[in-house]
Design a protein around this motif. Structure first.
Motif, PDB file in Angstrom:
ATOM      1  N   LEU A   1       0.884  -1.449  -0.379  1.00 48.92           N
ATOM      2  CA  LEU A   1      -0.327   0.042   0.288  1.00 48.92           C
ATOM      3  C   LEU A   1       1.171   1.084   0.108  1.00 48.92           C
ATOM      4  CD1 LEU A   1      -3.047   0.958   0.443  1.00 48.92           C
ATOM      5  CD2 LEU A   1      -2.836   0.858   3.027  1.00 48.92           C
ATOM      6  N   CYS A   2       1.645   1.025   0.773  1.00 50.14           N
ATOM      7  CA  CYS A   2       2.883   2.415   0.912  1.00 50.14           C
ATOM      8  C   CYS A   2       3.952   2.724  -0.507  1.00 50.14           C
ATOM      9  CB  CYS A   2       4.137   2.599   1.598  1.00 50.14           C
ATOM     10  SG  CYS A   2       2.641   2.126   3.408  1.00 50.14           S
ATOM     11  N   LEU A   3       4.002   1.702  -0.961  1.00 40.69           N
ATOM     12  CA  LEU A   3       4.568   1.426  -2.575  1.00 40.69           C
ATOM     13  C   LEU A   3       3.125   1.805  -3.763  1.00 40.69           C
ATOM     14  CD1 LEU A   3       7.514   1.204  -4.202  1.00 40.69           C
ATOM     15  CD2 LEU A   3       6.200  -1.972  -4.397  1.00 40.69           C
ATOM     16  N   ALA A   4       2.636   1.623  -3.398  1.00 41.74           N
ATOM     17  CA  ALA A   4       1.618   1.823  -4.481  1.00 41.74           C
ATOM     18  C   ALA A   4       1.287   3.756  -4.634  1.00 41.74           C
ATOM     19  CB  ALA A   4      -0.332   0.607  -3.737  1.00 41.74           C
ATOM     20  N   VAL A   5       0.859   4.364  -2.742  1.00 38.79           N
ATOM     21  CA  VAL A   5       0.302   5.554  -3.339  1.00 38.79           C
ATOM     22  C   VAL A   5       1.163   6.544  -3.533  1.00 38.79           C
ATOM     23  CG1 VAL A   5      -1.296   5.192  -1.261  1.00 38.79           C
ATOM     24  CG2 VAL A   5       1.302   5.721  -0.656  1.00 38.79           C
ATOM     25  N   SER A   6       2.912   5.455  -2.923  1.00 34.94           N
ATOM     26  CA  SER A   6       4.395   6.664  -3.289  1.00 34.94           C
ATOM     27  C   SER A   6       4.416   6.144  -5.350  1.00 34.94           C
ATOM     28  CB  SER A   6       5.336   5.901  -2.871  1.00 34.94           C
ATOM     29  OG  SER A   6       5.507   4.504  -2.692  1.00 34.94           O
ATOM     30  N   LEU A   7       4.495   5.384  -5.644  1.00 36.89           N
ATOM     31  CA  LEU A   7       4.072   5.359  -7.092  1.00 36.89           C
ATOM     32  C   LEU A   7       3.144   6.691  -7.553  1.00 36.89           C
ATOM     33  CD1 LEU A   7       5.530   1.883  -7.259  1.00 36.89           C
ATOM     34  CD2 LEU A   7       6.980   3.296  -7.902  1.00 36.89           C
ATOM     35  N   PHE A   8       2.078   5.708  -7.352  1.00 34.77           N
ATOM     36  CA  PHE A   8       1.210   6.720  -8.210  1.00 34.77           C
ATOM     37  C   PHE A   8       0.735   7.949  -7.305  1.00 34.77           C
ATOM     38  CE2 PHE A   8       0.881   2.239  -8.739  1.00 34.77           C
ATOM     39  CZ  PHE A   8       0.911   2.164 -10.639  1.00 34.77           C
ATOM     40  N   ALA A   9       1.642   8.677  -6.500  1.00 34.24           N
ATOM     41  CA  ALA A   9       1.590  10.290  -6.121  1.00 34.24           C
ATOM     42  C   ALA A   9       0.663  11.084  -6.840  1.00 34.24           C
ATOM     43  CB  ALA A   9       2.565   9.789  -4.962  1.00 34.24           C
ATOM     44  N   PRO A  10       1.242  11.069  -8.143  1.00 33.97           N
ATOM     45  CA  PRO A  10       0.283  12.360  -9.034  1.00 33.97           C
ATOM     46  C   PRO A  10      -0.594  12.152  -9.233  1.00 33.97           C
ATOM     47  CG  PRO A  10       3.002  11.988  -9.719  1.00 33.97           C
ATOM     48  CD  PRO A  10       2.000  10.536  -8.953  1.00 33.97           C
ATOM     49  N   TRP A  11      -1.381  11.091  -9.194  1.00 34.24           N
ATOM     50  CA  TRP A  11      -2.674   9.941  -9.663  1.00 34.24           C
ATOM     51  C   TRP A  11      -3.588  10.363  -8.056  1.00 34.24           C
ATOM     52  CZ3 TRP A  11       1.238   8.612 -11.843  1.00 34.24           C
ATOM     53  CH2 TRP A  11       1.795   8.938 -13.150  1.00 34.24           C
ATOM     54  N   VAL A  12      -3.067   9.444  -7.376  1.00 27.59           N
ATOM     55  CA  VAL A  12      -4.100   9.743  -5.805  1.00 27.59           C
ATOM     56  C   VAL A  12      -3.713  10.490  -5.432  1.00 27.59           C
ATOM     57  CG1 VAL A  12      -3.838   6.802  -6.696  1.00 27.59           C
ATOM     58  CG2 VAL A  12      -2.068   8.380  -5.016  1.00 27.59           C
ATOM     59  N   ALA A  13      -2.824  11.116  -4.798  1.00 27.83           N
ATOM     60  CA  ALA A  13      -2.758  12.631  -4.184  1.00 27.83           C
ATOM     61  C   ALA A  13      -4.052  13.517  -4.592  1.00 27.83           C
ATOM     62  CB  ALA A  13      -1.441  13.297  -4.107  1.00 27.83           C
ATOM     63  N   PRO A  14      -4.651  13.997  -2.953  1.00 33.25           N
ATOM     64  CA  PRO A  14      -5.773  15.057  -3.230  1.00 33.25           C
ATOM     65  C   PRO A  14      -5.325  16.521  -4.047  1.00 33.25           C
ATOM     66  CG  PRO A  14      -5.463  14.294  -1.265  1.00 33.25           C
ATOM     67  CD  PRO A  14      -4.628  14.353  -1.630  1.00 33.25           C
ATOM     68  N   HIS A  15      -3.940  16.824  -3.498  1.00 31.09           N
ATOM     69  CA  HIS A  15      -3.657  17.798  -4.114  1.00 31.09           C
ATOM     70  C   HIS A  15      -1.851  18.047  -4.452  1.00 31.09           C
ATOM     71  CE1 HIS A  15      -7.073  20.332  -1.223  1.00 31.09           C
ATOM     72  NE2 HIS A  15      -6.644  19.071  -0.520  1.00 31.09           N
TER      73      HIS A  15
END
Length: 311
Positions: free
Chosen positions: A40-54
């Protein structure tokens, strides 16, 4: 020629699903939870530009009126900033995603570099022996006599002094090199010991008798049989490298300020910890602990799973 059943992807997958390692993983709740958290940590970091709200590091999107807002569930918080904001009005949740990506990149890159150097030198030392072995081991002894964080601080500080106006990529390279040079010794000593055992076995002697070149024996025959401990050590060293990077960034000599990692976010939040804005430093710290703990737990499980004495 058509691949055989053992060479086919389905055959490899079937053998993996029937292996002792997979059986150990399926029957270890700790390993499964740790793998889930790490993934989960790896996924949110790799796809940060798409999953980050800001976009926390885009100055055009920041508003100082939203600075130091508490989490959404506290009085004064906003639903658009779930974990609150920092002193610049950056969304903490989004900053965590981007900061974790940088921390994981530095950790994996430094471990890969130290593994390449350590495995190569350990394989050479254990297989050749003699003066080469003595020289490499004395270098390891010298490296072990210095605290790893001190060596990393020295190398990173010298690199910044020599290249004060360096590009971000060079700054990242110096940081990765600083961490890698403190971690290759463990790989070299581990591989050397395993290689000294393997070089006296019958299959190595048979390869020598039929005239196989020494370098080919090292890389085609000995190396695959000494990689088990290396994989375990690499898994554990990833967490250590991430913590080392966070320590350097906390001290102000890590990643560039324009690309803050989790350590940088903790350092920024530390200035506001005693004024009541605890969320600025607590949430990056929790994220760092989750990453390091999950990777360490996976390393402990892998060590036990690959140990034939525990089966």
């Amino acid at each position: 020629m058509a691949p055989t059943e053992e060479e086919a992807p389905g055959g490899r997958l079937a053998r993996w699903l029937d292996s002792d390692v997979w059986h150990s993983f399926r029957h270890s709740p700790t390993a499964m939870v740790a793998a889930l958290i790490a993934a989960l940590c790896l996924a949110v970091s790799l796809f940060a530009p798409w999953v980050a709200p800001h976009q926390p590091f885009d100055l055009a999107t920041l508003d100082l009126l939203d600075a130091r807002l508490p989490p959404a569930w506290q009085e004064g918080g906003k639903a658009t900033y779930l974990l609150g904001t920092d002193d610049q009005g950056r969304d903490i949740l989004s900053a965590l995603f981007y900061g974790a990506r940088i921390s994981l990149f530095v950790g994996f890159a430094s471990v890969l570099l130290s593994m390449l150097v350590g495995v190569g030198l350990g394989l050479l030392s254990g297989f050749v022996g003699g003066a080469v072995d003595a020289f490499i081991m004395r270098v390891c002894d010298v490296m072990l006599s210095f605290p790893s964080i001190l060596v990393a601080l020295l190398i990173d500080g010298v690199g910044r002094a020599l290249f004060p106006d360096a590009h971000e990529s060079l700054a990242f390279g110096v940081l990765i090199l600083a961490i890698a040079l403190t971690g290759w010794v463990q790989y070299a000593r581990t591989v050397r010991g395993s290689t000294m055992v393997e070089r006296n076995k019958e299959y190595v002697q048979a390869a020598r008798v039929i005239g196989v070149a020494p370098w080919r024996i090292m890389f085609r025959h000995v190396l695959p049989n000494v990689l088990g401990p290396v994989l375990v050590l690499a898994t554990i060293q990833v967490a250590a490298a991430i913590l080392t990077e966070a320590t350097l960034s906390f001290l102000g000599v890590g990643v560039p300020p324009t690309s803050p990692s989790l350590g940088t976010l903790i350092r920024v939040g530390n200035d506001f910890l005693f004024s009541g804005e605890w969320w600025i430093t607590i949430f990056p710290g929790v994220m760092l602990v989750l990453i390091a703990l999950s990777v360490n737990l996976l390393g402990d499980w892998l060590r036990d799973a690959l140990n034939p004495r525990l089966r």
